[in-house]
Design a protein around this motif. Structure first.
Motif, PDB file in Angstrom:
ATOM      1  N   LYS A  63     -46.357  82.463 -60.940  1.00  0.00           N
ATOM      2  CA  LYS A  63     -46.343  82.883 -59.531  1.00  0.00           C
ATOM      3  C   LYS A  63     -47.223  81.985 -58.667  1.00  0.00           C
ATOM      4  O   LYS A  63     -46.790  81.489 -57.624  1.00  0.00           O
ATOM      5  CB  LYS A  63     -46.817  84.350 -59.409  1.00  0.00           C
ATOM      6  N   SER A  64     -48.452  81.795 -59.112  1.00  0.00           N
ATOM      7  CA  SER A  64     -49.362  80.948 -58.318  1.00  0.00           C
ATOM      8  C   SER A  64     -48.851  79.519 -58.236  1.00  0.00           C
ATOM      9  O   SER A  64     -48.924  78.888 -57.173  1.00  0.00           O
ATOM     10  CB  SER A  64     -50.764  80.949 -58.936  1.00  0.00           C
ATOM     11  N   THR A  65     -48.349  79.017 -59.336  1.00  0.00           N
ATOM     12  CA  THR A  65     -47.851  77.643 -59.335  1.00  0.00           C
ATOM     13  C   THR A  65     -46.685  77.497 -58.362  1.00  0.00           C
ATOM     14  O   THR A  65     -46.610  76.514 -57.612  1.00  0.00           O
ATOM     15  CB  THR A  65     -47.428  77.222 -60.761  1.00  0.00           C
ATOM     16  N   PHE A 193     -48.993  84.327 -49.755  1.00  0.00           N
ATOM     17  CA  PHE A 193     -50.162  85.123 -50.135  1.00  0.00           C
ATOM     18  C   PHE A 193     -50.220  85.201 -51.652  1.00  0.00           C
ATOM     19  O   PHE A 193     -49.278  85.675 -52.279  1.00  0.00           O
ATOM     20  CB  PHE A 193     -50.049  86.548 -49.578  1.00  0.00           C
ATOM     21  N   ASP A 194     -51.320  84.722 -52.229  1.00  0.00           N
ATOM     22  CA  ASP A 194     -51.454  84.769 -53.683  1.00  0.00           C
ATOM     23  C   ASP A 194     -52.470  85.832 -54.083  1.00  0.00           C
ATOM     24  O   ASP A 194     -53.675  85.595 -54.047  1.00  0.00           O
ATOM     25  CB  ASP A 194     -51.867  83.394 -54.228  1.00  0.00           C
ATOM     26  N   GLU A 195     -51.972  86.996 -54.419  1.00  0.00           N
ATOM     27  CA  GLU A 195     -52.820  88.146 -54.800  1.00  0.00           C
ATOM     28  C   GLU A 195     -53.956  88.361 -53.803  1.00  0.00           C
ATOM     29  O   GLU A 195     -55.144  88.377 -54.167  1.00  0.00           O
ATOM     30  CB  GLU A 195     -53.350  87.955 -56.223  1.00  0.00           C
ATOM     31  N   PRO A 196     -53.592  88.555 -52.526  1.00  0.00           N
ATOM     32  CA  PRO A 196     -54.607  88.598 -51.463  1.00  0.00           C
ATOM     33  C   PRO A 196     -55.561  89.778 -51.561  1.00  0.00           C
ATOM     34  O   PRO A 196     -56.638  89.727 -50.965  1.00  0.00           O
ATOM     35  CB  PRO A 196     -53.770  88.698 -50.184  1.00  0.00           C
TER      36      PRO A 196
HETATM   37 MG    MG Z   1     -51.639  83.769 -60.139  1.00  0.00          MG
END
Ligand code: MG
Ligand code: ADP
Length: 273
Positions: A63-65, A193-196
């Motif tokens: 997901k982050s990538t 938004f990455d796990e905000p």
């Molecule tokens: Mg992540």
């Protein structure tokens, strides 16, 4: 140059027509590896203007990538990645692609906002300075105008009266809202938004989600990696489940949550719901 040009096929996503413009994301056959480790294996995805798409999936699923690729923080190995109707990192010329110069890429990236789990504010700057500095340094906005926009955005995220506080004087939820305001100050057309809310104490999560809901209601295109299933159910237009570098399933959030089609999605949701 260690860049691989994207596919030379003129790229018109099937059925998307003129929807290939500001606020859109189009991805075809995207592959991203770290050394021998393929992290994104064959990502295909269309996000239309104003869409809110929530990403879920196990830790390490990519997901982050994926968000970092869309933000231009990671160079993709191959595939097509268009954001706001432009190939990320490339200019399309006749039948060729020219890598953007560093400065051009920086300008292209201002059209894409990203908010991280760790708010990454400048600790030695006040809230208003955090929201002002990028406008001046990257966009060349005049100081007075940048400050005016910063104050307006801080009010929008509910931080009236906190403009002159330093990050250390703000709660995590307030810091994250400054980070959102800072991102919005660049006037992006897509927000990632990455796990905000993952780093926040539970009682501070709601205020941040409310700000994000306000953005969604205002028509912002958003991609959000989050474990907040309530947000997915109430705010998102689509829910995307990733596992092992692939998009396993995508659909209406309520339907995916209530009736997942893939066994891997069912397994994951059994653990988190
Ligand atoms: Mg992540
Ligand atoms: P998620 O956000 O879904 O937890 P990530 O995108 O952070 O997943 O990570 C996906 C995989 O890529 C993980 O196996 C992770 O270890 C690996 N990875 C992420 N960033 C890097 C990096 N900079 N170098 C090497 N491996 C990485």
């Amino acid at each position: 140059e260690d860049v691989t040009p994207p596919s030379l096929e003129p790229f018109v996503p099937p059925g998307m027509g003129k929807a290939d413009g500001p606020g859109t994301v189009h991805i075809r056959s995207l592959v991203k590896s770290f050394g021998p480790h393929a992290v994104l294996k064959d990502i295909n995805l269309d996000i239309s203007a104003g869409e809110v798409c929530v990403l879920i999936g196990p830790s390490g699923s990519g997901k982050s990538t994926l968000l970092r690729c869309i933000d231009g923080l990671e160079q993709i190995d191959s595939g097509v990645l268009k954001v706001n109707g432009e190939h990320l990192g490339f200019r399309e010329e006749e039948r060729s692609f020219k890598p953007l110069k560093r400065k051009e890429l920086r300008v292209q990236r201002t059209q894409i906002g990203m908010v991280f789990q760790q708010f990454n504010l400048f600790p030695n700057m006040t809230a208003v300075e955090n929201v002002t500095v990028g406008q001046i340094m990257v966009k060349g906005t005049r100081k007075a105008e940048a400050r005016e926009r910063a104050l307006r955005l801080l009010a929008q995220v509910g931080l009236n009266g906190r403009e002159d506080h330093y990050p250390s004087q703000l709660s995590g939820g307030q810091q994250q809202r400054v980070a959102i305001a800072r991102s919005l100050a660049m006037e992006p057309q897509v927000m990632l938004f990455d796990e905000p809310t993952s780093a926040l104490d539970p009682e501070l999560v709601g205020d941040v989600l409310d700000v994000m809901k306000g953005l969604a209601d205002g028509g912002m295109t958003m991609m959000v990696a989050t474990h907040e299933m309530g947000f997915a159910r109430e705010v998102a237009d689509s829910l995307l489940f990733m596992a092992d570098g692939y998009i396993v399933e995508r659909g209406d959030p309520r339907e995916v949550l209530a009736n997942p089609q893939e066994s891997r999605t069912r397994q994951f949701l059994r653990k988190v719901l």
